[in-house]
Design a protein around this motif. Structure first.
Motif, PDB file in Angstrom:
ATOM      1  N   PRO A  83      43.917  17.629  57.652  1.00 45.74           N
ATOM      2  CA  PRO A  83      43.862  19.088  57.448  1.00 45.74           C
ATOM      3  C   PRO A  83      42.688  19.704  58.209  1.00 45.74           C
ATOM      4  CG  PRO A  83      42.885  17.988  55.556  1.00 45.74           C
ATOM      5  CD  PRO A  83      43.365  16.898  56.486  1.00 45.74           C
ATOM      6  N   VAL A  84      42.771  19.713  59.540  1.00 48.58           N
ATOM      7  CA  VAL A  84      41.642  20.185  60.347  1.00 48.58           C
ATOM      8  C   VAL A  84      41.702  21.687  60.631  1.00 48.58           C
ATOM      9  CG1 VAL A  84      41.094  17.988  61.466  1.00 48.58           C
ATOM     10  CG2 VAL A  84      42.902  19.445  62.398  1.00 48.58           C
ATOM     11  N   ASN A  85      40.555  22.202  61.073  1.00 51.91           N
ATOM     12  CA  ASN A  85      40.392  23.573  61.534  1.00 51.91           C
ATOM     13  C   ASN A  85      41.422  23.854  62.629  1.00 51.91           C
ATOM     14  OD1 ASN A  85      39.234  26.041  62.185  1.00 51.91           O
ATOM     15  ND2 ASN A  85      37.190  25.207  62.564  1.00 51.91           N
ATOM     16  N   PHE A 106      39.954  24.105  66.033  1.00 48.06           N
ATOM     17  CA  PHE A 106      39.067  23.042  66.506  1.00 48.06           C
ATOM     18  C   PHE A 106      39.509  21.720  65.901  1.00 48.06           C
ATOM     19  CE2 PHE A 106      35.473  20.259  66.901  1.00 48.06           C
ATOM     20  CZ  PHE A 106      34.951  20.569  68.143  1.00 48.06           C
ATOM     21  N   ALA A 107      40.554  21.150  66.467  1.00 48.60           N
ATOM     22  CA  ALA A 107      41.080  19.872  65.984  1.00 48.60           C
ATOM     23  C   ALA A 107      40.658  18.811  66.978  1.00 48.60           C
ATOM     24  CB  ALA A 107      42.588  19.944  65.882  1.00 48.60           C
ATOM     25  N   SER A 108      39.583  18.112  66.653  1.00 48.10           N
ATOM     26  CA  SER A 108      39.008  17.190  67.625  1.00 48.10           C
ATOM     27  C   SER A 108      38.385  15.995  66.920  1.00 48.10           C
ATOM     28  CB  SER A 108      37.950  17.922  68.459  1.00 48.10           C
ATOM     29  OG  SER A 108      37.252  17.022  69.291  1.00 48.10           O
ATOM     30  N   ALA A 122      32.779  21.278  62.744  1.00 52.47           N
ATOM     31  CA  ALA A 122      33.752  22.197  63.350  1.00 52.47           C
ATOM     32  C   ALA A 122      35.179  21.799  63.001  1.00 52.47           C
ATOM     33  CB  ALA A 122      33.561  22.233  64.862  1.00 52.47           C
ATOM     34  N   ASN A 123      35.438  20.492  62.940  1.00 54.35           N
ATOM     35  CA  ASN A 123      36.781  20.035  62.586  1.00 54.35           C
ATOM     36  C   ASN A 123      37.227  20.559  61.227  1.00 54.35           C
ATOM     37  OD1 ASN A 123      38.514  18.097  64.202  1.00 54.35           O
ATOM     38  ND2 ASN A 123      36.473  17.268  64.614  1.00 54.35           N
ATOM     39  N   PHE A 124      36.259  20.721  60.324  1.00 49.11           N
ATOM     40  CA  PHE A 124      36.642  21.114  58.968  1.00 49.11           C
ATOM     41  C   PHE A 124      36.084  22.479  58.579  1.00 49.11           C
ATOM     42  CE2 PHE A 124      37.176  16.489  59.106  1.00 49.11           C
ATOM     43  CZ  PHE A 124      38.541  16.484  58.893  1.00 49.11           C
ATOM     44  N   MET A 139      27.455  14.891  67.129  1.00 50.67           N
ATOM     45  CA  MET A 139      28.580  14.364  66.339  1.00 50.67           C
ATOM     46  C   MET A 139      28.675  15.075  64.994  1.00 50.67           C
ATOM     47  SD  MET A 139      30.435  12.144  67.952  1.00 50.67           S
ATOM     48  CE  MET A 139      31.311  11.306  66.619  1.00 50.67           C
ATOM     49  N   ALA A 186      28.946  17.092  70.962  1.00 54.69           N
ATOM     50  CA  ALA A 186      29.633  18.012  70.047  1.00 54.69           C
ATOM     51  C   ALA A 186      31.071  18.266  70.472  1.00 54.69           C
ATOM     52  CB  ALA A 186      28.885  19.331  69.963  1.00 54.69           C
ATOM     53  N   SER A 187      31.426  17.825  71.696  1.00 56.43           N
ATOM     54  CA  SER A 187      32.810  17.900  72.132  1.00 56.43           C
ATOM     55  C   SER A 187      33.374  19.313  71.990  1.00 56.43           C
ATOM     56  CB  SER A 187      33.632  16.892  71.320  1.00 56.43           C
ATOM     57  OG  SER A 187      34.890  16.695  71.885  1.00 56.43           O
ATOM     58  N   LYS A 188      32.638  20.277  72.548  1.00 59.68           N
ATOM     59  CA  LYS A 188      33.055  21.686  72.588  1.00 59.68           C
ATOM     60  C   LYS A 188      32.915  22.442  71.263  1.00 59.68           C
ATOM     61  CE  LYS A 188      36.016  21.134  76.589  1.00 59.68           C
ATOM     62  NZ  LYS A 188      37.370  20.680  76.932  1.00 59.68           N
ATOM     63  N   ALA A 189      32.184  21.887  70.320  1.00 62.27           N
ATOM     64  CA  ALA A 189      31.877  22.662  69.111  1.00 62.27           C
ATOM     65  C   ALA A 189      30.687  23.569  69.445  1.00 62.27           C
ATOM     66  CB  ALA A 189      31.557  21.739  67.933  1.00 62.27           C
ATOM     67  N   ARG A 203      30.394  18.370  65.708  1.00 59.71           N
ATOM     68  CA  ARG A 203      31.825  18.133  65.903  1.00 59.71           C
ATOM     69  C   ARG A 203      32.523  17.910  64.564  1.00 59.71           C
ATOM     70  NH1 ARG A 203      34.350  13.395  69.838  1.00 59.71           N
ATOM     71  NH2 ARG A 203      36.542  13.790  69.352  1.00 59.71           N
ATOM     72  N   ALA A 204      31.900  17.104  63.705  1.00 61.68           N
ATOM     73  CA  ALA A 204      32.480  16.838  62.380  1.00 61.68           C
ATOM     74  C   ALA A 204      32.616  18.147  61.597  1.00 61.68           C
ATOM     75  CB  ALA A 204      31.604  15.846  61.616  1.00 61.68           C
ATOM     76  N   GLN A 236      36.445   8.623  63.630  1.00 60.55           N
ATOM     77  CA  GLN A 236      36.435   9.622  62.552  1.00 60.55           C
ATOM     78  C   GLN A 236      37.757   9.594  61.778  1.00 60.55           C
ATOM     79  OE1 GLN A 236      35.510  12.983  65.139  1.00 60.55           O
ATOM     80  NE2 GLN A 236      33.482  13.194  64.226  1.00 60.55           N
ATOM     81  N   LEU A 249      30.836  14.201  58.147  1.00 62.01           N
ATOM     82  CA  LEU A 249      32.293  14.290  58.299  1.00 62.01           C
ATOM     83  C   LEU A 249      32.979  14.271  56.937  1.00 62.01           C
ATOM     84  CD1 LEU A 249      34.649  14.198  60.522  1.00 62.01           C
ATOM     85  CD2 LEU A 249      34.852  11.805  59.874  1.00 62.01           C
TER      86      LEU A 249
END
Lengths: 283, 283
Positions: free
Chosen positions: A147-149, A152-154, B36-38, B30, B61-64, B33-34, A159, B162
């Motif tokens: 259930p990601v953003n 921003f699904a990354s 931003a995903n959520f 990281m 951060a892979s674009k976060a 990134r974690a 993980q 995360l």
């Protein structure tokens, strides 16, 4: 947040984690570490790009050696899942098809149910860059997605493995509110103890003419008692609190033990010493 | 499993994540990134060892970027949490004290409840090597700890962030079984459709003298129908299945469209063409 303890139970059971064509040894190691944290131990690799064994994987696994040592390598995904009864494919992308799509919570519950009746299960994770092919997803029984953003699904594979491993561990817990350690056990206070605190504080304040003018005293006491009652102090906390009142009430600033005799306990209201718990300073 | 999509809703709200004296820029990245995903976006750093801004953090951060760009740096933890109303401390080690200890699920529910009434909250994460000091934990309202393998408790800060970010996202879901995408919507089959499948298959088999000897035919049909019934086919799946039966029944091996006319539909039992859904090959 790190540390292994060989005297504690090492959990090593549950679904196999299958990585399809993983590239970096570091990622494989982080996957092993994620698995070990939540009691999974069976790692399978399909055509790892940089070969196996991998020192980079072992290093990144942060002492999850039991996972690294037991890792098996396969030439094809079909071989990697041959002995399993039920397999999930993880994917972030919508797949058009009839295959059921599950949340991590639902998937972990299903895996736990099958584990309990002796079925062998596995979870597929795709390549770092582009996941699983449709043909690989088709070999699975069901799909699991996170259930990601939406914007921003990354999630990387380590993980994604961490989240599924965590849900696997949680699926075995009787109560999701339980924790591995607890605060010091405390007894709820009785009304006698609460009233003892009220009276101790009020006596110390009254001795300083705090309740002024006298006509307002009842209302001031009501308010003060409301502030204290609302806190829901435990028996031990009341003991701490009474020790604090005692210190403020009985000792001048700058006082130390060598300055003279401590007031006799007989002078103090009942329960005022604050010496019973011995835990006052732990926080 | 990667990709941002600017047309979709970017969730950026919820508790602040506070890292106390983080060392490696990669770990900070990281963490971003974690988060931003959520859907978390507010990152605060207390005395990051290698300074700020950090290119290593931005890269990891892979674009976060929205998290990295908004990161604030503080000299002390007290300053970092000054504007917050309620703070959790994460810890893997047992702390002796009165402070309540919560599971990630409970903590996320509490944070969500406070978020809904407008309170500002935060979650503290300690140093890579040794976490938070007792004095730092004492600044928090409650403790949160993870249900890890007792003999292998080794979460790094990005993994811990995360998991808390994931639980935060889940605490906002109405239904933990919901998923961000769904399989093709399918209608449950009616008994008429199921019986149509039975009769189609049985007719094709009967034409080949499958039910032999005749005395056993009723029992063989019972068993065959039981195998099919148990599958719970949907309307679309029955259409696929009847197309398969039709192909096996009506066409010789090696047949292709150019070999001759396809048998007239009028020759086939009702519903046998399998052409209605158009989804047959998607899996």
């Amino acid at each position: 947040m790190s540390g292994t303890n060989s005297e504690r139970e090492l959990i090593a059971e549950g679904p196999a984690v299958i990585l399809v064509e993983p590239q970096l040894g570091e990622n494989i190691g982080m996957v092993a570490r994620a698995m070990a944290n939540f009691g999974l131990a069976e790692l399978r690799l399909v055509k790892p790009r940089d070969g196996w064994p991998s020192e980079k994987a072992r290093s990144a696994a942060s002492k999850a050696d039991h996972v690294i040592d037991g890792t098996k390598v396969f030439e094809t995904l079909e071989e990697a899942i041959a002995d399993l009864n039920f397999v999930y494919a993880t994917t972030a992308r919508e797949r058009y098809g009839f295959k059921p799509v599950r949340s991590p919570v639902t998937a972990a519950e299903t895996l736990r149910t099958k584990f309990k009746v002796g079925e062998k299960t596995g979870i597929l994770f795709g390549r770092e860059r582009w996941g699983l092919t449709n043909e690989e997803v088709a070999l699975a029984d069901e799909i699991v997605t996170f259930p990601v953003n939406p914007a921003f699904a990354s999630l990387n594979i380590a993980q994604a493995v961490l989240l599924m491993s965590y849900e696997w561990m949680k699926s075995g817990m009787e109560d999701l509110t339980e924790t591995v350690f607890l605060p010091i056990e405390q007894r709820p206070s009785t009304k006698e103890q609460v009233i003892g605190l009220f009276e101790h504080l009020e006596e110390a304040l009254d001795a300083r003419n705090y309740f002024h003018p006298p006509a307002k005293k009842p209302r001031m006491i009501d308010n003060l008692r409301a502030v204290i009652s609302r806190r829901g102090f435990t028996e031990q906390e009341i003991s701490v609190f009474r020790g604090v009142i005692n210190s403020l009430d009985r000792f001048p600033r700058g006082w130390s033990k060598k300055d003279g005799p401590k007031p006799e306990k007989a002078d103090l209201p009942k329960g005022a010493s604050g010496e019973k718990t011995g835990n006052d300073a732990d926080e």
